[in-house]
Motif scaffolding. Structure first.
Motif, PDB file in Angstrom:
ATOM      1  N   MET A   1     -19.347   8.531  24.793  1.00  0.00           N
ATOM      2  CA  MET A   1     -20.292   8.439  23.697  1.00  0.00           C
ATOM      3  C   MET A   1     -21.141   9.703  23.688  1.00  0.00           C
ATOM      4  O   MET A   1     -21.580  10.170  24.732  1.00  0.00           O
ATOM      5  CB  MET A   1     -21.172   7.207  23.873  1.00  0.00           C
ATOM      6  N   LYS A   2     -21.355  10.216  22.518  1.00  0.00           N
ATOM      7  CA  LYS A   2     -22.219  11.374  22.353  1.00  0.00           C
ATOM      8  C   LYS A   2     -23.582  10.897  21.861  1.00  0.00           C
ATOM      9  O   LYS A   2     -23.655  10.069  20.946  1.00  0.00           O
ATOM     10  CB  LYS A   2     -21.592  12.327  21.337  1.00  0.00           C
ATOM     11  N   ILE A   3     -24.639  11.405  22.489  1.00  0.00           N
ATOM     12  CA  ILE A   3     -26.001  11.048  22.091  1.00  0.00           C
ATOM     13  C   ILE A   3     -26.727  12.316  21.678  1.00  0.00           C
ATOM     14  O   ILE A   3     -26.758  13.296  22.419  1.00  0.00           O
ATOM     15  CB  ILE A   3     -26.766  10.364  23.239  1.00  0.00           C
ATOM     16  N   ILE A   4     -27.312  12.282  20.496  1.00  0.00           N
ATOM     17  CA  ILE A   4     -28.128  13.392  20.012  1.00  0.00           C
ATOM     18  C   ILE A   4     -29.551  12.869  19.853  1.00  0.00           C
ATOM     19  O   ILE A   4     -29.775  11.859  19.180  1.00  0.00           O
ATOM     20  CB  ILE A   4     -27.611  13.950  18.670  1.00  0.00           C
ATOM     21  N   GLN A  57     -45.633  11.779  16.987  1.00  0.00           N
ATOM     22  CA  GLN A  57     -44.290  12.288  17.227  1.00  0.00           C
ATOM     23  C   GLN A  57     -43.276  11.165  17.009  1.00  0.00           C
ATOM     24  O   GLN A  57     -43.508  10.021  17.393  1.00  0.00           O
ATOM     25  CB  GLN A  57     -44.170  12.824  18.648  1.00  0.00           C
ATOM     26  N   CYS A  58     -42.180  11.515  16.350  1.00  0.00           N
ATOM     27  CA  CYS A  58     -41.088  10.547  16.212  1.00  0.00           C
ATOM     28  C   CYS A  58     -39.892  11.064  16.999  1.00  0.00           C
ATOM     29  O   CYS A  58     -39.697  12.260  17.145  1.00  0.00           O
ATOM     30  CB  CYS A  58     -40.736  10.286  14.753  1.00  0.00           C
ATOM     31  N   THR A  59     -39.126  10.135  17.511  1.00  0.00           N
ATOM     32  CA  THR A  59     -37.908  10.442  18.234  1.00  0.00           C
ATOM     33  C   THR A  59     -36.750   9.811  17.484  1.00  0.00           C
ATOM     34  O   THR A  59     -36.765   8.615  17.199  1.00  0.00           O
ATOM     35  CB  THR A  59     -37.962   9.887  19.673  1.00  0.00           C
ATOM     36  N   ILE A  60     -35.769  10.632  17.156  1.00  0.00           N
ATOM     37  CA  ILE A  60     -34.581  10.179  16.453  1.00  0.00           C
ATOM     38  C   ILE A  60     -33.409  10.285  17.423  1.00  0.00           C
ATOM     39  O   ILE A  60     -33.151  11.350  17.976  1.00  0.00           O
ATOM     40  CB  ILE A  60     -34.300  11.044  15.211  1.00  0.00           C
ATOM     41  N   VAL A  61     -32.731   9.162  17.622  1.00  0.00           N
ATOM     42  CA  VAL A  61     -31.572   9.131  18.512  1.00  0.00           C
ATOM     43  C   VAL A  61     -30.369   8.672  17.699  1.00  0.00           C
ATOM     44  O   VAL A  61     -30.448   7.700  16.959  1.00  0.00           O
ATOM     45  CB  VAL A  61     -31.786   8.176  19.701  1.00  0.00           C
ATOM     46  N   GLN A  62     -29.276   9.404  17.843  1.00  0.00           N
ATOM     47  CA  GLN A  62     -28.019   9.016  17.206  1.00  0.00           C
ATOM     48  C   GLN A  62     -26.979   8.827  18.296  1.00  0.00           C
ATOM     49  O   GLN A  62     -26.824   9.672  19.178  1.00  0.00           O
ATOM     50  CB  GLN A  62     -27.545  10.084  16.223  1.00  0.00           C
ATOM     51  N   TYR A  63     -26.275   7.701  18.215  1.00  0.00           N
ATOM     52  CA  TYR A  63     -25.218   7.370  19.156  1.00  0.00           C
ATOM     53  C   TYR A  63     -23.886   7.460  18.412  1.00  0.00           C
ATOM     54  O   TYR A  63     -23.664   6.724  17.452  1.00  0.00           O
ATOM     55  CB  TYR A  63     -25.394   5.956  19.699  1.00  0.00           C
ATOM     56  N   PHE A  64     -23.015   8.351  18.841  1.00  0.00           N
ATOM     57  CA  PHE A  64     -21.714   8.565  18.206  1.00  0.00           C
ATOM     58  C   PHE A  64     -20.600   8.056  19.114  1.00  0.00           C
ATOM     59  O   PHE A  64     -20.509   8.460  20.272  1.00  0.00           O
ATOM     60  CB  PHE A  64     -21.463  10.062  17.961  1.00  0.00           C
ATOM     61  N   ALA A  65     -19.730   7.209  18.564  1.00  0.00           N
ATOM     62  CA  ALA A  65     -18.548   6.770  19.309  1.00  0.00           C
ATOM     63  C   ALA A  65     -17.486   7.848  19.182  1.00  0.00           C
ATOM     64  O   ALA A  65     -17.044   8.176  18.092  1.00  0.00           O
ATOM     65  CB  ALA A  65     -18.034   5.448  18.747  1.00  0.00           C
ATOM     66  N   GLU A  66     -17.101   8.434  20.308  1.00  0.00           N
ATOM     67  CA  GLU A  66     -16.048   9.454  20.304  1.00  0.00           C
ATOM     68  C   GLU A  66     -14.680   8.856  20.618  1.00  0.00           C
ATOM     69  O   GLU A  66     -13.662   9.485  20.367  1.00  0.00           O
ATOM     70  CB  GLU A  66     -16.395  10.555  21.306  1.00  0.00           C
ATOM     71  N   LYS A  67     -14.693   7.629  21.151  1.00  0.00           N
ATOM     72  CA  LYS A  67     -13.452   6.905  21.416  1.00  0.00           C
ATOM     73  C   LYS A  67     -13.770   5.414  21.229  1.00  0.00           C
ATOM     74  O   LYS A  67     -14.939   5.023  21.274  1.00  0.00           O
ATOM     75  CB  LYS A  67     -12.896   7.225  22.794  1.00  0.00           C
ATOM     76  N   PRO A  68     -12.772   4.579  21.000  1.00  0.00           N
ATOM     77  CA  PRO A  68     -13.023   3.166  20.673  1.00  0.00           C
ATOM     78  C   PRO A  68     -13.936   2.426  21.646  1.00  0.00           C
ATOM     79  O   PRO A  68     -14.794   1.648  21.226  1.00  0.00           O
ATOM     80  CB  PRO A  68     -11.619   2.554  20.641  1.00  0.00           C
ATOM     81  N   GLU A  69     -13.776   2.663  22.932  1.00  0.00           N
ATOM     82  CA  GLU A  69     -14.580   1.925  23.906  1.00  0.00           C
ATOM     83  C   GLU A  69     -16.059   2.327  23.904  1.00  0.00           C
ATOM     84  O   GLU A  69     -16.892   1.650  24.505  1.00  0.00           O
ATOM     85  CB  GLU A  69     -13.989   2.033  25.319  1.00  0.00           C
ATOM     86  N   ASP A  70     -16.408   3.407  23.215  1.00  0.00           N
ATOM     87  CA  ASP A  70     -17.803   3.838  23.130  1.00  0.00           C
ATOM     88  C   ASP A  70     -18.672   2.860  22.337  1.00  0.00           C
ATOM     89  O   ASP A  70     -19.890   2.852  22.481  1.00  0.00           O
ATOM     90  CB  ASP A  70     -17.914   5.227  22.494  1.00  0.00           C
ATOM     91  N   VAL A  72     -19.077  -0.235  22.759  1.00  0.00           N
ATOM     92  CA  VAL A  72     -19.789  -1.095  23.713  1.00  0.00           C
ATOM     93  C   VAL A  72     -21.024  -0.377  24.247  1.00  0.00           C
ATOM     94  O   VAL A  72     -22.101  -0.977  24.374  1.00  0.00           O
ATOM     95  CB  VAL A  72     -18.858  -1.534  24.870  1.00  0.00           C
ATOM     96  N   GLU A  73     -20.890   0.906  24.530  1.00  0.00           N
ATOM     97  CA  GLU A  73     -22.038   1.684  25.012  1.00  0.00           C
ATOM     98  C   GLU A  73     -23.121   1.799  23.928  1.00  0.00           C
ATOM     99  O   GLU A  73     -24.316   1.737  24.227  1.00  0.00           O
ATOM    100  CB  GLU A  73     -21.589   3.066  25.480  1.00  0.00           C
ATOM    101  N   ILE A  74     -22.705   1.959  22.685  1.00  0.00           N
ATOM    102  CA  ILE A  74     -23.670   2.002  21.575  1.00  0.00           C
ATOM    103  C   ILE A  74     -24.431   0.679  21.509  1.00  0.00           C
ATOM    104  O   ILE A  74     -25.662   0.661  21.383  1.00  0.00           O
ATOM    105  CB  ILE A  74     -22.971   2.304  20.236  1.00  0.00           C
ATOM    106  N   LEU A  75     -23.721  -0.430  21.604  1.00  0.00           N
ATOM    107  CA  LEU A  75     -24.367  -1.744  21.557  1.00  0.00           C
ATOM    108  C   LEU A  75     -25.358  -1.925  22.701  1.00  0.00           C
ATOM    109  O   LEU A  75     -26.450  -2.471  22.511  1.00  0.00           O
ATOM    110  CB  LEU A  75     -23.306  -2.847  21.580  1.00  0.00           C
TER     111      LEU A  75
END
Length: 163
Positions: A1-4, A57-70, A72-75
């Motif tokens: 999972m990629k997190i920005i 201050q605001c914090t913006i987090v984006q969770y990107f699934a790079e493969k199908p099993e990601d 679950v990590e996003i959830l």
């Protein structure tokens, strides 16, 4: 999972009414992107969550699934994010985003995700309590953004449909 993660200093919105209802609450803004509309078999591929702190201050987090099993990590990350706030703002989140997350969490056997937090769904506000629905062609988020002059500030590399 990629997190920005990005942080921005902002001037928070202030009004008597807003402060009356939300003054002491921790607020988040939440959205997802999926590979289709049916949560039974279409995965969630992106989730975005924005929070605010007391230093403007605001914090913006984006969770990107790079493969199908990601997914679950996003959830799992969303479970933690939902625990940090008292209230979320969404756009059609009550009818799409939240039920979608609930179904995907159930499929992934993540049973302790709390999606029962307060949700101010801006789509429902516009649809039920605004004349804007009679002014613009539809209440799709991009149509509302265009009407409000916000479309020029959006820099999507690809559309939701393309993703």
């Amino acid at each position: 999972m990629k997190i920005i993660t990005k942080k921005h200093t902002i001037t928070p919105y202030a009004s008597k009414q807003f402060s009356y209802y939300f003054g002491n609450m921790k607020i988040g803004i939440f959205d997802i992107e999926t590979l289709g509309l049916n949560s039974s078999y279409c995965p969630m591929i992106l989730a975005g969550f924005m929070t605010f702190n007391n230093e403007n201050q605001c914090t913006i987090v984006q969770y990107f699934a790079e493969k199908p099993e990601d997914e679950v990590e996003i959830l799992k990350q969303l479970k933690l994010d939902f625990e940090k706030v008292d209230y979320i703002f969404t756009y059609n989140g009550k009818h799409f985003d939240i039920p979608f997350v609930e179904k995907r969490a159930n499929i992934a056997h993540i049973n302790d995700i709390n999606t029962y937090i307060h949700n101010l769904d801006l789509y429902l506000v516009l649809n039920g309590h605004s004349e804007i629905k009679h002014i613009i062609k539809n209440l799709k988020q991009k149509s509302v953004e265009e009407y409000m002059g916000l479309a020029d500030t959006r820099y999507d590399a690809i559309s939701g449909a393309e993703s």
